[in-house]
Design a protein around this motif. Structure first.
Motif, PDB file in Angstrom:
ATOM      1  N   ASN A  81     -17.170 -17.457  -5.820  1.00 54.99           N
ATOM      2  CA  ASN A  81     -15.986 -16.770  -6.324  1.00 54.99           C
ATOM      3  C   ASN A  81     -15.885 -16.855  -7.837  1.00 54.99           C
ATOM      4  O   ASN A  81     -15.545 -15.891  -8.505  1.00 54.99           O
ATOM      5  CB  ASN A  81     -14.721 -17.367  -5.694  1.00 54.99           C
ATOM      6  CG  ASN A  81     -14.501 -16.795  -4.294  1.00 54.99           C
ATOM      7  OD1 ASN A  81     -14.956 -15.688  -4.006  1.00 54.99           O
ATOM      8  ND2 ASN A  81     -13.829 -17.556  -3.447  1.00 54.99           N
ATOM      9  N   VAL A 132     -16.442 -13.162 -10.567  1.00 53.63           N
ATOM     10  CA  VAL A 132     -15.431 -12.534 -11.413  1.00 53.63           C
ATOM     11  C   VAL A 132     -14.878 -13.543 -12.413  1.00 53.63           C
ATOM     12  O   VAL A 132     -15.016 -14.734 -12.226  1.00 53.63           O
ATOM     13  CB  VAL A 132     -14.272 -12.007 -10.548  1.00 53.63           C
ATOM     14  CG1 VAL A 132     -14.722 -10.844  -9.682  1.00 53.63           C
ATOM     15  CG2 VAL A 132     -13.719 -13.122  -9.682  1.00 53.63           C
ATOM     16  N   LEU A 182     -11.784 -15.018 -13.416  1.00 56.94           N
ATOM     17  CA  LEU A 182     -10.377 -15.168 -13.059  1.00 56.94           C
ATOM     18  C   LEU A 182      -9.796 -16.412 -13.730  1.00 56.94           C
ATOM     19  O   LEU A 182     -10.488 -17.417 -13.868  1.00 56.94           O
ATOM     20  CB  LEU A 182     -10.245 -15.324 -11.538  1.00 56.94           C
ATOM     21  CG  LEU A 182     -10.494 -14.086 -10.680  1.00 56.94           C
ATOM     22  CD1 LEU A 182     -10.443 -14.452  -9.204  1.00 56.94           C
ATOM     23  CD2 LEU A 182      -9.463 -13.007 -10.993  1.00 56.94           C
ATOM     24  N   PRO A 234      -9.250  -8.329 -12.548  1.00 59.47           N
ATOM     25  CA  PRO A 234     -10.210  -7.342 -12.043  1.00 59.47           C
ATOM     26  C   PRO A 234      -9.870  -6.815 -10.649  1.00 59.47           C
ATOM     27  O   PRO A 234      -9.145  -7.460  -9.891  1.00 59.47           O
ATOM     28  CB  PRO A 234     -11.540  -8.117 -12.017  1.00 59.47           C
ATOM     29  CG  PRO A 234     -11.209  -9.548 -12.208  1.00 59.47           C
ATOM     30  CD  PRO A 234      -9.831  -9.672 -12.721  1.00 59.47           C
ATOM     31  N   ASP A 235     -10.421  -5.647 -10.326  1.00 57.74           N
ATOM     32  CA  ASP A 235     -10.284  -5.057  -8.995  1.00 57.74           C
ATOM     33  C   ASP A 235     -10.803  -6.005  -7.922  1.00 57.74           C
ATOM     34  O   ASP A 235     -11.775  -6.728  -8.136  1.00 57.74           O
ATOM     35  CB  ASP A 235     -11.128  -3.774  -8.874  1.00 57.74           C
ATOM     36  CG  ASP A 235     -10.582  -2.638  -9.721  1.00 57.74           C
ATOM     37  OD1 ASP A 235      -9.570  -2.858 -10.422  1.00 57.74           O
ATOM     38  OD2 ASP A 235     -11.164  -1.546  -9.678  1.00 57.74           O
ATOM     39  N   LYS A 236     -10.189  -5.982  -6.785  1.00 56.77           N
ATOM     40  CA  LYS A 236     -10.709  -6.650  -5.578  1.00 56.77           C
ATOM     41  C   LYS A 236     -11.221  -8.052  -5.854  1.00 56.77           C
ATOM     42  O   LYS A 236     -12.375  -8.386  -5.555  1.00 56.77           O
ATOM     43  CB  LYS A 236     -11.828  -5.804  -4.946  1.00 56.77           C
ATOM     44  CG  LYS A 236     -11.386  -4.385  -4.660  1.00 56.77           C
ATOM     45  CD  LYS A 236     -12.450  -3.543  -3.999  1.00 56.77           C
ATOM     46  CE  LYS A 236     -11.908  -2.118  -3.825  1.00 56.77           C
ATOM     47  NZ  LYS A 236     -12.806  -1.260  -3.056  1.00 56.77           N
ATOM     48  N   SER A 237     -10.350  -8.878  -6.425  1.00 56.47           N
ATOM     49  CA  SER A 237     -10.835 -10.192  -6.861  1.00 56.47           C
ATOM     50  C   SER A 237     -10.113 -11.368  -6.212  1.00 56.47           C
ATOM     51  O   SER A 237     -10.570 -12.493  -6.333  1.00 56.47           O
ATOM     52  CB  SER A 237     -10.701 -10.302  -8.386  1.00 56.47           C
ATOM     53  OG  SER A 237      -9.367 -10.075  -8.782  1.00 56.47           O
ATOM     54  N   LYS A 279      -8.820  -8.157  -2.618  1.00 57.29           N
ATOM     55  CA  LYS A 279     -10.086  -7.795  -1.964  1.00 57.29           C
ATOM     56  C   LYS A 279      -9.796  -6.921  -0.741  1.00 57.29           C
ATOM     57  O   LYS A 279      -8.712  -7.016  -0.152  1.00 57.29           O
ATOM     58  CB  LYS A 279     -10.831  -9.061  -1.517  1.00 57.29           C
ATOM     59  CG  LYS A 279     -11.395  -9.888  -2.664  1.00 57.29           C
ATOM     60  CD  LYS A 279     -12.191 -11.068  -2.092  1.00 57.29           C
ATOM     61  CE  LYS A 279     -12.647 -12.005  -3.195  1.00 57.29           C
ATOM     62  NZ  LYS A 279     -13.258 -13.245  -2.647  1.00 57.29           N
TER      63      LYS A 279
END
Lengths: 370, 370
Positions: free
Chosen positions: A10, A14, A16, A34-37, A95
DNA sequence: GCAAGCTTTGAATCGCATT
DNA sequence: AAATGCGATTCAAAGCTTG
């Protein structure tokens, strides 16, 4: 994939701001993610209570109302806009197999639920948090507001969300976990205080977040809480080996949350035991027997020696001549006693003779308890 | 106004199809009913589109079950229109002090609740029906869906709705009735069957309607159920001495409902009596106790904890140092509270200790009531 | 030291009839 | 229509004080 690998994965995938609190507006901060994170979003947004004047208890003391500016919206339309805005960003960040949890009361939860559906989420369950110790309705004008509602939703109908079915069943004594959960409100040692007063007006109990995170995330998963407050989500995530991101506007809440989470320790066996809710005591009110047809209004009850008699009324009160009251109160009054157990004092007649009404209570329990 | 008078009054005031089932579309039939003519509307509308079958657009065309995203929006929009339509007519028919009850599940209740608020109703409570014997989640993919949600709303914030607080408290063994209610689902003898199969898929338990009608209507009040089904509302209304109007499209349900309600027995009028609030009792002025010698001028009264003391004067006012006033005013002033019930605040001393002066009022009432 | 009793408090849309 | 007066109204849990 094991716990450690999952965490590394994880983090690597990304960028995060893990295990940190971001100060400021939640929508703006979410735009930077970010998208889908993230794997889960838990949200405890303002309820938009729309409270009127001051409220006093029967003893004359004043109720400490939620009167913070962050809970004030001019109109339903304004609240709906606010809700759509954060739900939209939340959906982008989540996500595809992640889930959303939102908590609210009747003041806001219907609007939130509608917005959740309109945004394309798929509701999986609504969950009722039954408060074992809610604030009473002091004026006797409504039913005691004794619960709050949570919505659990995936990103769509086909999403393969996480649900740890076995863990939930184990937690619930080998019975499927139901959609109604009983917990006390947050108080005692758990309630954060500063100078004797509560830091946050609506701190949620850790037991609630514990069940949610245990049910719907895996170790190492990332949970975002856009209305972080005093950080219950972060504290429980840390204890359960989950990662977290918090967002809040208020510096005071953030300070308290940071201190609290720093002090939180990974869960040990003994703590697990204390987190579990006590099994609800089966408690039967006399009125339930009437509502469920085990005893008809108009039935005449007597004591064991038939010295007193009383008639059952629709609301479960008894009437004896000019006097009336609950089974306990009337029994006490007739005997001139300070108290009386109406369940064993009052009897009804059936084919086999006189029986205490407590027998009907046992019948009811047998018929309704699993 | 007694039960019979109330019924005559209601019948005389408006021309309502009382105790009858109207066959057809609920919105069309509601259009034929007069403004502000019913005391309660209980509605159990179709729960969801995806479950299919019985959802119709306002124009009567049927909504197709679909699962595409944009179609989902189309479906929600159709459901919202349908909901707004019947809620609007319901609001016109409802008396200004009447209330609305709606029941639903997570599939539809959020949309219904939003529409209720948008139509101008004021939500008083949301109520959780906890099912003691829910259907399990067979696949183990979610929490057992073990509850349904009801919304109770008045026509507006200032409306003076009926809430039989004392009856509810009595029914619940002298504790305030909470917002979470436990009942079994409808089964056994109560469940209507024809040829071994259930007549209606979602027949509601009579216990649920019993509590609702007992809490929020008076004897003789008129209850409209626009989604009557097999007539639980009518059967319970008849039992409790309330009038009812049902609307349903399905001839099969109507037949079953008519038969069922014909067989229901009204309770004896004396059994329908409920516990009354002290407000309904005759008022006694404090001065009456003095005039009748139950309390002597010069007597010293204190509060329960003896923190304040005051002397009774000949005119029924109290004196405490430089302050004086009625039992209520002085109690409020001393505590710095906006109001105070002097009857329970002030106490007098007798051989057995401190007693509230309300005890003297009860003595007076007992001695003077027929 | 412990038990018993008293005080405080919690997401609250919290009165009504008369003048 | 707004102000005023009467008087109705709380449950469970935790913390603190008293005996």
């Amino acid at each position: 994939m094991g716990v450690i690998e999952r965490i590394r994965h994880n983090v690597a995938a990304v960028e995060l701001p893990l295990d940190r609190i971001l100060k400021g507006d939640c929508v703006e901060h979410m735009r930077g993610l970010p998208d889908k994170s993230v794997d889960m979003i838990f949200a405890d947004p303002p309820y938009n209570l729309q409270l009127g004047g001051d409220l006093f208890r029967p003893d004359g003391s004043q109720v400490d109302a939620v009167d913070d500016d962050w809970d004030k919206f001019d109109t339903f339309a304004a609240y709906d806009r606010f809700t759509r805005d954060w739900l939209t960003e939340a959906r982008r960040i989540l996500k595809d197999n992640g889930t959303l949890w939102v908590i609210g009361s009747y003041h806001n939860i219907f609007r939130v639920g509608t917005a959740v559906q309109d945004a394309g989420y798929w509701i999986l369950n609504d969950i009722i948090w039954r408060k074992s110790n809610p604030m009473p309705n002091f004026k006797g004008t409504r039913f005691t507001n004794a619960h709050e509602t949570l919505i659990w939703a995936s990103k769509g109908e086909k999403a393969r969300y996480t649900f740890n079915y076995r863990a939930m069943k184990t937690l619930n004594d080998e019975l499927q976990m139901r959609s109604d959960w009983e917990f006390p409100i947050c108080g005692g040692q758990e309630r954060l205080k500063k100078g004797g007063t509560k830091v946050h007006p609506t701190q949620k109990p850790e037991a609630l977040l514990y069940r949610i995170l245990l049910a719907c995330t895996k170790p190492g998963d990332v949970v975002l809480d856009p209305f972080f407050g005093t950080g219950t989500t972060g504290a429980v995530a840390k204890r359960l080996g989950r990662r977290w991101i918090g967002i809040d506007r208020e510096g005071l809440y953030i300070e308290a949350a940071q201190e609290r989470i720093a002090a939180a320790l990974p869960l040990d066996e003994s703590a697990v035991v204390t987190m579990q809710s006590p099994r609800a005591q089966p408690k039967v009110a006399f009125g339930l027997l009437i509502e469920n047809g085990l005893l008809k209004p108009g039935t005449v009850l007597t004591d064991a020696r038939r010295r007193w008699r009383a008639t059952v009324r629709v609301d479960g009160s008894l009437e004896a001549g000019t006097e009336s009251g609950s089974i306990h109160k009337l029994g006490a009054a007739l005997q001139g006693a300070p108290s009386c157990n109406g369940w064993t004092f009052w009897h009804y007649e059936d084919a086999n003779g006189l029986k205490p009404i407590d027998a009907l209570r046992q019948t009811y329990l047998l018929a309704t308890q699993p």
